[in-house]
Design a protein around this motif. Structure first.
Motif, PDB file in Angstrom:
ATOM      1  N   UNK A  57      31.227  11.105 -53.507  1.00  0.00           N
ATOM      2  CA  UNK A  57      31.878  10.654 -53.820  1.00  0.00           C
ATOM      3  C   UNK A  57      32.087   8.769 -53.639  1.00  0.00           C
ATOM      4  N   UNK A  58      32.557   8.163 -54.601  1.00  0.00           N
ATOM      5  CA  UNK A  58      31.889   6.851 -54.014  1.00  0.00           C
ATOM      6  C   UNK A  58      32.074   5.812 -54.883  1.00  0.00           C
ATOM      7  N   UNK A  59      32.143   4.137 -55.451  1.00  0.00           N
ATOM      8  CA  UNK A  59      32.873   2.995 -56.035  1.00  0.00           C
ATOM      9  C   UNK A  59      31.584   2.737 -56.106  1.00  0.00           C
ATOM     10  N   UNK A  60      32.438   2.030 -56.877  1.00  0.00           N
ATOM     11  CA  UNK A  60      31.335   0.560 -57.843  1.00  0.00           C
ATOM     12  C   UNK A  60      31.630  -0.590 -57.265  1.00  0.00           C
ATOM     13  N   UNK A  61      32.510  -1.238 -56.116  1.00  0.00           N
ATOM     14  CA  UNK A  61      32.359  -1.532 -55.683  1.00  0.00           C
ATOM     15  C   UNK A  61      32.094  -1.934 -53.509  1.00  0.00           C
ATOM     16  N   UNK A  62      32.390  -2.775 -53.065  1.00  0.00           N
ATOM     17  CA  UNK A  62      32.229  -2.326 -51.798  1.00  0.00           C
ATOM     18  C   UNK A  62      33.185  -1.796 -50.852  1.00  0.00           C
ATOM     19  N   UNK A  63      34.192  -1.408 -51.308  1.00  0.00           N
ATOM     20  CA  UNK A  63      35.457  -0.834 -50.568  1.00  0.00           C
ATOM     21  C   UNK A  63      35.263   0.316 -50.036  1.00  0.00           C
ATOM     22  N   UNK A  64      36.420   0.487 -49.562  1.00  0.00           N
ATOM     23  CA  UNK A  64      36.200   2.355 -49.019  1.00  0.00           C
ATOM     24  C   UNK A  64      37.468   2.567 -50.149  1.00  0.00           C
ATOM     25  N   UNK A  65      38.788   2.284 -49.905  1.00  0.00           N
ATOM     26  CA  UNK A  65      39.587   2.617 -51.000  1.00  0.00           C
ATOM     27  C   UNK A  65      39.348   3.525 -52.434  1.00  0.00           C
ATOM     28  N   UNK A  66      38.442   2.871 -53.157  1.00  0.00           N
ATOM     29  CA  UNK A  66      38.134   3.550 -54.863  1.00  0.00           C
ATOM     30  C   UNK A  66      37.975   4.702 -53.996  1.00  0.00           C
ATOM     31  N   UNK A  67      36.530   4.696 -53.337  1.00  0.00           N
ATOM     32  CA  UNK A  67      35.623   6.014 -52.511  1.00  0.00           C
ATOM     33  C   UNK A  67      36.532   7.092 -52.951  1.00  0.00           C
ATOM     34  N   UNK A 104      28.770  14.337 -47.314  1.00  0.00           N
ATOM     35  CA  UNK A 104      28.858  14.968 -49.239  1.00  0.00           C
ATOM     36  C   UNK A 104      30.102  15.723 -49.460  1.00  0.00           C
ATOM     37  N   UNK A 105      30.772  15.843 -50.303  1.00  0.00           N
ATOM     38  CA  UNK A 105      31.679  16.861 -50.260  1.00  0.00           C
ATOM     39  C   UNK A 105      32.437  18.329 -51.161  1.00  0.00           C
ATOM     40  N   UNK A 106      32.378  19.634 -50.482  1.00  0.00           N
ATOM     41  CA  UNK A 106      32.238  20.699 -51.482  1.00  0.00           C
ATOM     42  C   UNK A 106      32.989  20.984 -52.462  1.00  0.00           C
ATOM     43  N   UNK A 107      34.266  19.743 -52.980  1.00  0.00           N
ATOM     44  CA  UNK A 107      35.116  20.202 -53.903  1.00  0.00           C
ATOM     45  C   UNK A 107      34.063  19.752 -54.507  1.00  0.00           C
ATOM     46  N   UNK A 122      35.122  29.695 -40.385  1.00  0.00           N
ATOM     47  CA  UNK A 122      35.094  30.700 -41.575  1.00  0.00           C
ATOM     48  C   UNK A 122      35.754  30.005 -42.837  1.00  0.00           C
ATOM     49  N   UNK A 123      35.381  28.607 -42.885  1.00  0.00           N
ATOM     50  CA  UNK A 123      36.261  27.383 -43.873  1.00  0.00           C
ATOM     51  C   UNK A 123      35.138  26.526 -44.165  1.00  0.00           C
ATOM     52  N   UNK A 124      34.938  26.379 -45.705  1.00  0.00           N
ATOM     53  CA  UNK A 124      34.151  25.289 -46.493  1.00  0.00           C
ATOM     54  C   UNK A 124      34.789  24.188 -45.818  1.00  0.00           C
ATOM     55  N   UNK A 125      33.446  22.679 -45.467  1.00  0.00           N
ATOM     56  CA  UNK A 125      34.006  21.450 -44.952  1.00  0.00           C
ATOM     57  C   UNK A 125      32.924  20.497 -46.132  1.00  0.00           C
ATOM     58  N   UNK A 126      33.442  19.684 -45.638  1.00  0.00           N
ATOM     59  CA  UNK A 126      33.062  18.240 -46.520  1.00  0.00           C
ATOM     60  C   UNK A 126      31.509  18.293 -45.118  1.00  0.00           C
TER      61      UNK A 126
END
Length: 296
Positions: free
Chosen positions: A98-108, A138-141, A186-190
């Motif tokens: 997941x990411x963003x189109x600016x350099x800030x964390x919140x939208x990501x 990297x996010x599993x979902x 026993x779980x899928x993680x990022x």
């Protein structure tokens, strides 16, 4: 659109068309569109998880409208390519984030749909392609949704009479899902992507861990391990089941935590459908009734 396709298919089509009106030259679809831009501007800082192919497929299942599929399929292909091009990790390009189109964390974080989830507490931004930014995990979902999205696109393209599609195979994405499974826990993680090119698990038990069951990407041993956590009262089989964070997590804020404990009905649906995909119908029935009877 996926939800209402069975009983209001024309409205479902128009909802998809409305979102596609806000697709840019990168193929990105805007996160939020507001009625009155004098009050708040459209949010082009991020998108949302790639569920477009699934939505179109649900509409087609209800209507068999091939003209609609032909109308929207070019946009669906562009949107899938947006993820492959602009959310690829610069260190390990086979992983997308997941990411963003600016350099800030919140939208990501917003782009995941799980804005303040604990799994993103230690995340950092990395510069990606052409002014885009990606999380260093990297996010599993996301992987599961991308696999499903591409599978739906390829099936729908055949409906349109297209047999050769310049896209990777769904298996190419699906095979990477195994990298996200921690056999010990026993779980899928990022996966956190380290600067030296190594990866490490982001060991937070959240809804992302059951998405591989929804998209049917888990093997039998993985399914058994995930189901054990889903049915455990110390994890997700609580009074109101399918919490957005395992109930034994010290960061749990069940009443006001947003994505740090409260139950979200979309994620509950993914869990129930995932259980049914692998034949756990009795447990799916039990937890569904528990959810509806206890939610008040």
């Amino acid at each position: 659109a996926a939800g209402i396709a069975k009983f209001e298919p024309e409205l479902a089509k128009d909802q998809i068309r409305a979102m596609l009106d806000y697709q840019n030259e990168k193929g990105m679809i805007a996160d939020c569109i507001f009625r009155d831009t004098l009050e708040e501007q459209h949010n082009w800082r991020n998108s949302k998880p790639p569920l477009l192919g699934w939505s179109i497929f649900e509409v087609f299942q209800s209507t068999h409208d091939t003209d609609f599929v032909r109308e929207v399929m070019p946009a669906a292909v562009r949107y899938h390519r947006f993820w492959r091009l602009y959310r690829s990790n610069p260190i390990l390009p086979q992983y997308m984030s997941y990411g963003s189109e600016d350099s800030t964390m919140i939208p990501a974080k917003w782009e995941s749909g799980m804005d303040n989830a604990v799994r993103f507490d230690q995340s950092k931004l990395m510069e990606g392609r052409d002014g885009s930014y990606v999380l260093n995990q990297a996010s599993v979902d996301l992987y599961c949704f991308l696999h499903a999205d591409l599978s739906y696109i390829m099936d729908l393209m055949k409906v349109c009479g297209v047999t050769r599609i310049p896209m990777p195979s769904p298996e190419e994405i699906g095979n990477l899902t195994r990298d996200f499974f921690d056999e010990e826990l026993g779980w899928f993680f990022d996966l956190k992507i380290n600067n030296d090119g190594t990866t490490s698990f982001v060991n937070t038990f959240g809804p992302e861990g059951w998405i591989p069951l929804f998209t049917e990407l888990a093997d039998s041993a993985q399914v058994a391990a995930v189901v054990a956590k889903l049915s455990d009262e110390d994890y997700f089989n609580s009074y109101v089941p399918f919490a957005s964070l395992a109930v034994n997590d010290p960061e749990l804020r069940a009443s006001d935590g947003y994505w740090r404990g409260p139950v979200w009905i979309d994620q509950a649906y993914f869990a129930v459908k995932g259980l049914r995909n692998y034949g756990y119908n009795e447990l799916a029935d039990e937890m569904t009734m528990k959810l509806f009877e206890h939610c008040e």
